[in-house]
Design a protein around this motif. Structure first.
Motif, PDB file in Angstrom:
ATOM      1  N   GLY A 177      -1.719   1.242  -8.985  1.00 50.40           N
ATOM      2  CA  GLY A 177      -0.306   0.909  -9.153  1.00 50.40           C
ATOM      3  C   GLY A 177       0.351   0.504  -7.849  1.00 50.40           C
ATOM      4  O   GLY A 177       1.138  -0.446  -7.804  1.00 50.40           O
TER       5      GLY A 177
ATOM      6  N   THR B 250       0.107  -0.288 -17.954  1.00 45.73           N
ATOM      7  CA  THR B 250      -1.127  -0.482 -17.191  1.00 45.73           C
ATOM      8  C   THR B 250      -1.827   0.853 -16.969  1.00 45.73           C
ATOM      9  O   THR B 250      -3.043   0.961 -17.157  1.00 45.73           O
ATOM     10  N   GLY B 251      -1.066   1.863 -16.586  1.00 43.80           N
ATOM     11  CA  GLY B 251      -1.640   3.194 -16.394  1.00 43.80           C
ATOM     12  C   GLY B 251      -2.264   3.728 -17.670  1.00 43.80           C
ATOM     13  O   GLY B 251      -3.371   4.274 -17.658  1.00 43.80           O
TER      14      GLY B 251
ATOM     15  N   GLY C 235       4.089  -1.006 -15.516  1.00 45.51           N
ATOM     16  CA  GLY C 235       3.310  -0.012 -14.789  1.00 45.51           C
ATOM     17  C   GLY C 235       2.810   1.083 -15.709  1.00 45.51           C
ATOM     18  O   GLY C 235       1.633   1.455 -15.665  1.00 45.51           O
TER      19      GLY C 235
ATOM     20  N   ALA D 276       2.261   3.080 -11.866  1.00 43.63           N
ATOM     21  CA  ALA D 276       1.345   3.170 -13.005  1.00 43.63           C
ATOM     22  C   ALA D 276       1.076   4.609 -13.400  1.00 43.63           C
ATOM     23  O   ALA D 276       0.551   4.867 -14.475  1.00 43.63           O
ATOM     24  N   LEU D 277       1.430   5.534 -12.548  1.00 45.03           N
ATOM     25  CA  LEU D 277       1.159   6.953 -12.788  1.00 45.03           C
ATOM     26  C   LEU D 277       2.442   7.609 -13.291  1.00 45.03           C
ATOM     27  O   LEU D 277       3.323   7.957 -12.522  1.00 45.03           O
ATOM     28  N   THR D 278       2.553   7.736 -14.619  1.00 46.90           N
ATOM     29  CA  THR D 278       3.741   8.323 -15.230  1.00 46.90           C
ATOM     30  C   THR D 278       3.362   9.604 -15.970  1.00 46.90           C
ATOM     31  O   THR D 278       2.186   9.895 -16.162  1.00 46.90           O
TER      32      THR D 278
ATOM     33  N   LEU E  36       0.625  10.037 -18.749  1.00 45.69           N
ATOM     34  CA  LEU E  36      -0.806   9.934 -18.439  1.00 45.69           C
ATOM     35  C   LEU E  36      -1.487  11.295 -18.332  1.00 45.69           C
ATOM     36  O   LEU E  36      -2.659  11.424 -18.695  1.00 45.69           O
TER      37      LEU E  36
ATOM     38  N   ILE F  79      -5.621   5.571 -10.535  1.00 39.27           N
ATOM     39  CA  ILE F  79      -4.573   4.822 -11.232  1.00 39.27           C
ATOM     40  C   ILE F  79      -3.322   4.713 -10.363  1.00 39.27           C
ATOM     41  O   ILE F  79      -2.694   3.658 -10.288  1.00 39.27           O
ATOM     42  N   GLY F  80      -2.969   5.808  -9.691  1.00 38.59           N
ATOM     43  CA  GLY F  80      -1.822   5.760  -8.780  1.00 38.59           C
ATOM     44  C   GLY F  80      -2.039   4.758  -7.657  1.00 38.59           C
ATOM     45  O   GLY F  80      -1.131   3.991  -7.314  1.00 38.59           O
TER      46      GLY F  80
ATOM     47  N   LEU G 173      -6.594   9.999 -12.020  1.00 40.56           N
ATOM     48  CA  LEU G 173      -5.168   9.772 -11.786  1.00 40.56           C
ATOM     49  C   LEU G 173      -4.876   9.257 -10.386  1.00 40.56           C
ATOM     50  O   LEU G 173      -3.988   8.422 -10.199  1.00 40.56           O
TER      51      LEU G 173
END
Length: 173
Positions: A26, A143-144, A140, A33-35, A38, A22-23, A19
């Motif tokens: 983003g 993508t994440g 985003g 990208a980090l929602t 995830l 990924i953050g 994570l």
């Protein structure tokens, strides 16, 4: 060390690494990208890689269904350009209707497709609440999700292979 402690530490490090990466990605591309969808997706893929919900087919079809349901409900309720619940500090009756319908439609599609992946319901809510609205917020999130779906199974497999090697070599104490 107990097996539970080792498993917990493995999940801690794998999920934090995944994570954070990924953050950071983003940030580089200028998207969030980090929602919230995830976290549960990463959990299923890392902690329960053999489960139905962690199958790539289930995860991809489920999130795709949620995106389609979310976008359809945004359009049906006239919310395409409506401010998010975060900006408004509340949700409107139309947003509540869109959110409820999008999750219901997502769950219906998951059953019809035999693609059970519970985190997809969060994807539908993120879209219909306006948090991951069409445009960069949605890009985003997608993508994440793509990165989690691609990388988490590889991390889980690598960690499993390492643990198996340690067990065969007698280093698993």
């Amino acid at each position: 060390m107990t097996a539970r402690l080792v498993a917990g530490a493995r999940l801690f490090f794998l999920s934090a690494f995944l994570l954070a990466g990924i953050g950071a990605f983003g940030r580089v591309v200028g998207w969030v990208a980090l929602t919230t969808t995830l976290g549960p997706t990463a959990y299923l893929l890392l902690a329960h890689p053999g489960s139905v919900g962690a199958r790539l087919r289930s995860a991809v079809l489920a999130h795709a269904s949620a995106v389609a349901a979310g976008l359809a409900c945004l359009a049906a309720f006239g919310l395409w350009d409506h401010p998010s619940i975060v900006v408004q500090n509340h949700d409107t009756a139309r947003q509540i209707g869109a959110q409820a319908l999008a999750v219901g439609l997502t769950l219906f599609l998951l059953e019809m497709l035999d693609a059970h992946h519970p985190p997809a319901a969060a994807t539908a809510l993120l879209i219909t609440s306006g948090i991951s609205r069409p445009g960069p917020p949605l890009y985003g999130m997608l993508t994440g999700l793509a990165l989690v779906l691609a990388i988490a199974p590889l991390l889980a497999r690598a960690a499993s292979n390492t643990a198996a090697r340690r067990g065969r070599d007698g280093d698993g104490s």
